[in-house]
Design an enzyme around this catalytic site. Structure first.
Site, mmCIF file in Angstrom:
data_model
loop_
_atom_site.group_PDB
_atom_site.id
_atom_site.type_symbol
_atom_site.label_atom_id
_atom_site.label_comp_id
_atom_site.label_asym_id
_atom_site.label_seq_id
_atom_site.Cartn_x
_atom_site.Cartn_y
_atom_site.Cartn_z
ATOM 1 N N GLU A 262 30.509 37.580 32.269
ATOM 2 C CA GLU A 262 31.661 37.018 31.958
ATOM 3 C C GLU A 262 31.501 35.421 32.273
ATOM 4 O OE1 GLU A 262 35.217 38.104 33.905
ATOM 5 O OE2 GLU A 262 36.468 37.179 32.423
ATOM 6 N N CYS A 462 38.569 39.092 31.789
ATOM 7 C CA CYS A 462 40.049 38.517 31.466
ATOM 8 C C CYS A 462 39.492 37.464 30.360
ATOM 9 C CB CYS A 462 40.498 37.893 32.527
ATOM 10 S SG CYS A 462 40.924 39.109 33.986
ATOM 11 N N ASN A 590 40.563 45.540 28.319
ATOM 12 C CA ASN A 590 39.948 44.838 29.473
ATOM 13 C C ASN A 590 41.205 45.321 30.766
ATOM 14 O OD1 ASN A 590 38.215 43.771 31.657
ATOM 15 N ND2 ASN A 590 39.673 42.410 31.757
ATOM 16 N N GLU A 591 40.911 46.248 31.412
ATOM 17 C CA GLU A 591 41.688 46.641 32.784
ATOM 18 C C GLU A 591 43.314 46.244 32.194
ATOM 19 O OE1 GLU A 591 41.305 43.304 35.881
ATOM 20 O OE2 GLU A 591 39.749 44.814 36.027
HETATM 21 O O1 AHR Z 1 35.099 40.043 37.434
HETATM 22 C C1 AHR Z 1 36.151 39.178 37.527
HETATM 23 C C2 AHR Z 1 37.478 39.645 36.750
HETATM 24 O O2 AHR Z 1 38.006 40.825 37.432
HETATM 25 C C3 AHR Z 1 37.294 39.922 35.547
HETATM 26 O O3 AHR Z 1 37.550 38.814 34.452
HETATM 27 C C4 AHR Z 1 38.670 40.993 35.248
HETATM 28 O O4 AHR Z 1 38.377 41.918 34.440
HETATM 29 C C5 AHR Z 1 38.769 41.657 36.737
HETATM 30 O O5 AHR Z 1 40.099 41.528 37.122
#
Ligand code: AHR
Length: 867
Positions: A262, A462, A590-591
């Site tokens: 990321e 995120c 994503n979550e």
């Molecule tokens: O890994 C850091 C963050 O943690 C990621 O962007 C997100 O998916 C999670 O909350």
């Protein structure tokens, strides 16, 4: 009353430990529950309960124990629960809770539960008639619920709903319609406002047991190595035995270890992406980093000298996606425009650097400019001269540095008076990973490759679902000519040039032999969004979802389509990659908060992908925790829609990993597979040590055991640049001149390098009756069909050695000399590497696991002999 409470608490603990119910003959049939928010921590502690049999004496269940917390808005200033109102709908035996989220937004929060313990994901309906929603209350008339509330001016309003999904009839109301049965109750010397309901005793019982169970689990999860001298005082080395049952094995995933990349902590620009010039396109914008006025289009650039003006222009840019460029108005030559890179530019003596820039003159003449690398003292390291014409054109030059420097700067100096325009001013080392142009930093890419990741998930996290709908990562804007890509705000508080875009991610995967796993937003942005809207999850409007889904399908065609016959396959070929990338996986979401808004969009995308590309494995999402409403609902959505894999995330303590090694043993083998997409062991203070690494190693033995249901895992986050880190811990720390893998990195690497595809069941017997001792020793044995090798992994999180008798069964065909990779030390150590040695092995042998250690014994299949 107090006696009764103490007796009850002991009874519950005993029941929890024994797993059986104690007799409760003396309890009442019903009692009162009082629901309230204490307001502590600005309302972020959520909804609490107290109970009473007579409304005279109240027992707090807590204090401050939260049964539901507000999930509205961004972290920090939001996530507040203000004046919750709890309503019981007798007809449906359902609880409805509404609350104000702040004193500003024209919405309220809604959550529902059948037992006050398990709550469904929240929703936040926007209302039209007023500016904010204060003190909402619920009433019911027939089959219609009414939510009445007041605003900042004390005016009354109401809105109606039958299902808490669709709302209508939002209008001004009278104070008489406002049915608020809120009362005040004194608890522990403080007065709180809330509602009282008479409930069956079983409801109270579950509330109490839930809290006590959680506290019991938390105590286990809080166990840390620093307490070991007391916990394991006077304990000497112990014995264990591991007997393999070679007949009893099962195939497991051969891609358990991957990487999650990321762009957080400057992982891309200033990190893996080898570009050395910061803000090369003059596109930094104050909105990238809210409130920092120095973060603008001139960031990282300085004009040194007199007789020249440095301005930013947007007139006739190189491309509309790259609107800013620098203008130097030179009245007397001599001044230079200087870029200090990302915390300085690192150059090495004798190495070559590719300079490029778009330049033109604005005064109708042609001209020249000098490109120069200087060190911090101003000594020239490399220099060349470049011609510039009247139209935008790319200039290229190669600079060879005559010395090492960590603090080099790139200078551009017009040779004569005039007006010069510059954009996309770039400097790359020629020495990139696999020598690719627009490539990746050699040392960082290599250390990731050394982990032997079987896949790479990108571009977030995120970053993928974005801070607000406008910030959702758009893959199409990240491919093609660099000057035509659309830069974006990075929600971690900086800027994404998109120089490292989808094409580069796919190439990186190909170069490492890893499967690409792109993650696209599920048509919703991050539920913690702070940008635009009132700060919550938003859904792409339905009228735009068709286009969005087409973008997802286009990505698959771009990756896999034929170079001649498909539109997007042609685009890929034109970029230089006629051969399809062979994409197999795609992440959707994503979550996310698993709201109706999410579900509707996710289902549409999943269906469209599976209809057009049934061979593509879709990875769904189950929220940010290992339990709770998003986890439950995420799994429900995944199972109902037969999603191939579910992406789970959890950042937890070492103790959690120790006491949850059975987490996946419980998973249904006939449902979706699991991708543990983000996880890490966190200590207070967020340090990364041998302790956190060993807890991950311990847990990964259980992942290998469950490699028939868990298909992939990736630690998160991967990279962090010194001084530019937003999140700890990370797997690999770096600055411009060094790369520092953590102890946890070596755990990942040992699992990645020594992976297998067949799990051999074994019986590990730790000769000690204590659960906390037995849970700290774990093993996993796999074989690898490619090499025929057997790999034994042994983890010891105890402060003492564990002398282990290994019975591996018939070892004919295996070498008697194996390689032992041993990672061990003090649990607080943060700098450690595994040490390799050779070790004698046989059908039966004894190996002593050192205190606090991870041992990997690789036993080679003897060439030419059968297993
Ligand atoms: O890994 C850091 C963050 O943690 C990621 O962007 C997100 O998916 C999670 O909350």
């Amino acid at each position: 009353m107090n006696k009764q409470k103490i007796f009850f608490s002991l009874g519950v603990s005993f029941a929890l430990l024994c797993g059986s119910e104690t007799a409760m003959a003396s309890v009442p049939d019903s009692a009162y529950v009082f629901s309230y928010c204490s307001g502590k921590n600005d309302g972020k502690n959520g909804l609490h309960f107290a109970w009473s049999v007579d409304q005279n004496f109240w027992n707090e269940i807590g204090p401050e124990y939260s049964y539901v917390k507000s999930d509205y808005g961004t972290w920090g200033r939001e996530k507040r629960m203000v004046s919750p109102f709890l309503y019981r709908d007798e007809a449906s035996s359902r609880w409805h809770c509404v609350w104000s989220v702040n004193e500003r937004d024209n919405t309220f929060a809604y959550a529902t539960s059948t037992n006050l313990v398990d709550w469904k994901p929240q929703s936040y309906p926007y209302l039209e008639v007023n500016s904010c929603v204060l003190n909402p209350v619920v009433s019911k008339d027939g089959d219609t619920f009414k939510i009445s509330y007041i605003d900042n001016d004390n005016k009354h309003y109401a809105v109606q709903t039958k299902d808490f999904r669709e709302y209508n009839n939002n209008k001004a109301a009278t104070s008489a319609e406002y049915k608020n049965n809120t009362v005040e109750v004194e608890l522990g010397g403080n007065k709180y406002k809330g509602q009282i309901h008479r409930v069956e005793w079983a409801v109270v019982d579950k509330l109490i047991k839930t809290k006590e169970h959680k506290e019991y689990r938390n105590r286990l999860h809080d166990e840390r190595c620093e307490q070991d001298p007391v916990r394991f005082s006077n304990m000497g080395d112990i014995k264990a035995s591991l007997k393999l049952n070679r007949e009893n094995s099962k195939p497991i995933s051969d891609m358990l270890i991957g990487a999650f990349f990321e762009d957080i902590n400057y992982a891309a620009d200033g990190g893996l992406y080898a570009e050395l010039v910061q803000n090369r396109g003059f596109e930094y914008d104050p909105s990238d980093r809210k409130g920092d006025q120095n973060w603008n289009s001139k960031h990282s650039w300085h004009l040194i000298g007199e007789g020249t003006q440095f301005e930013i222009s947007q007139e006739n840019p190189i491309h509309e996606n790259n609107k800013n460029y620098a203008v130097l108005k030179v009245s007397a030559p001599g001044a230079k425009l200087e870029n200090h890179g990302f915390d300085g530019i690192l150059v090495k003596k004798g190495e070559k650097y590719d300079f490029s820039a778009f330049g033109k003159t604005l005064d109708g003449k042609t001209g020249k400019y000098t490109v120069r690398l200087v060190n911090g003292a101003g000594d020239v390291l490399a220099e060349t001269s470049v011609s510039v014409g009247k139209e935008w054109k790319k200039q290229n030059a190669v600079l060879k540095s005559n010395a090492d420097a960590r603090d080099a700067k790139l200078q551009i100096q017009p040779a004569a008076a005039g007006e010069f325009a510059f954009d996309m001013v770039s400097l790359f080392p020629q020495n990139t990973f696999k020598g690719r142009k627009n490539g990746l930093r050699q040392d960082l890419a290599q250390i990731i490759a050394d982990m032997k990741p079987r896949f790479v998930r990108f571009p977030g996290g995120c970053v993928a679902h974005g801070d607000g709908l406008h910030n959702i990562y758009d893959w199409k804007k990240t491919i093609g000519k660099l000057e035509e890509r659309t830069p974006a705000r990075n929600l971690w508080g900086y800027h994404q040039s998109m120089g490292l875009g989808y094409y580069e991610y796919f190439l990186f995967c190909e170069d490492m032999g890893a499967e690409p796993l792109p993650v696209l937003a599920a048509g919703v942005c991050c539920q913690n969004s702070s940008d635009q809207g009132a700060g919550q999850q938003g859904g792409i409007p339905m009228c735009q979802m068709g286009d969005y889904i087409q973008d997802v399908l286009d990505l698959i065609e771009w990756a896999n389509g034929d170079a001649k016959t498909t539109k997007w396959g042609k685009v890929r070929a034109e970029l230089g990659h006629p051969k399809p990338f062979g994409l197999k996986y795609i992440g959707i979401g994503n979550e996310d908060l698993i709201s109706d808004v999410f579900e509707e969009r996710f289902v549409m995308i999943n269906k469209a992908v599976k209809e057009k590309y049934p061979e593509i494995q879709v990875v769904g999402t189950a929220g940010p925790f290992y339990e709770g409403s998003d986890y439950e609902e995420g799994w429900r959505v995944a199972v109902e829609n037969k999603v191939d894999l579910v992406d789970e995330h959890y950042y937890v303590s070492p103790g959690w990993f120790i006491y949850n090694q059975d987490y996946y043993d419980k998973y249904d083998r006939n449902r979706c597979k699991v991708y543990l997409g983000e996880y890490a062991s966190h200590l207070p203070g967020r340090q990364r040590t041998l302790e956190t690494a060993l807890s991950e190693a311990l847990y990964l033995t259980s992942i290998e055991r469950n490699g028939d249901v868990v298909t992939m895992t990736s630690y998160a986050p991967l990279l962090a640049k010194d001084r530019f880190t937003q999140w700890n811990p990370d797997l690999i720390y770096f600055n411009n001149h060094e790369v520092r893998p953590t102890v946890g990195y070596y755990v990942q690497k040992l699992y990645g390098v020594h992976s297998g595809d067949n799990y051999i069941y074994g019986n590990l017997n730790v000769h000690n009756h204590r659960d906390d001792v037995r849970k700290r020793v774990a093993s996993s044995v796999v074989t690898d069909s490619k090499t025929g090798d057997m790999i034994v992994k042994l983890v010891n999180m105890l402060p003492v050695g564990v002398e282990t008798d290994l019975d591996l069964g018939d070892m004919t065909g295996y070498s008697k000399e194996a390689v032992l990779s041993l990672l061990s030390g003090n649990p607080a150590d943060s700098v450690l590497q595994p040490v390799d040695s050779s070790i004698e092995v046989s059908d039966k042998f004894t190996y002593k696991l050192p205190a606090y250690s991870f041992s990997v014994i690789r036993i080679n299949k003897e060439v030419g002999k059968k297993k």
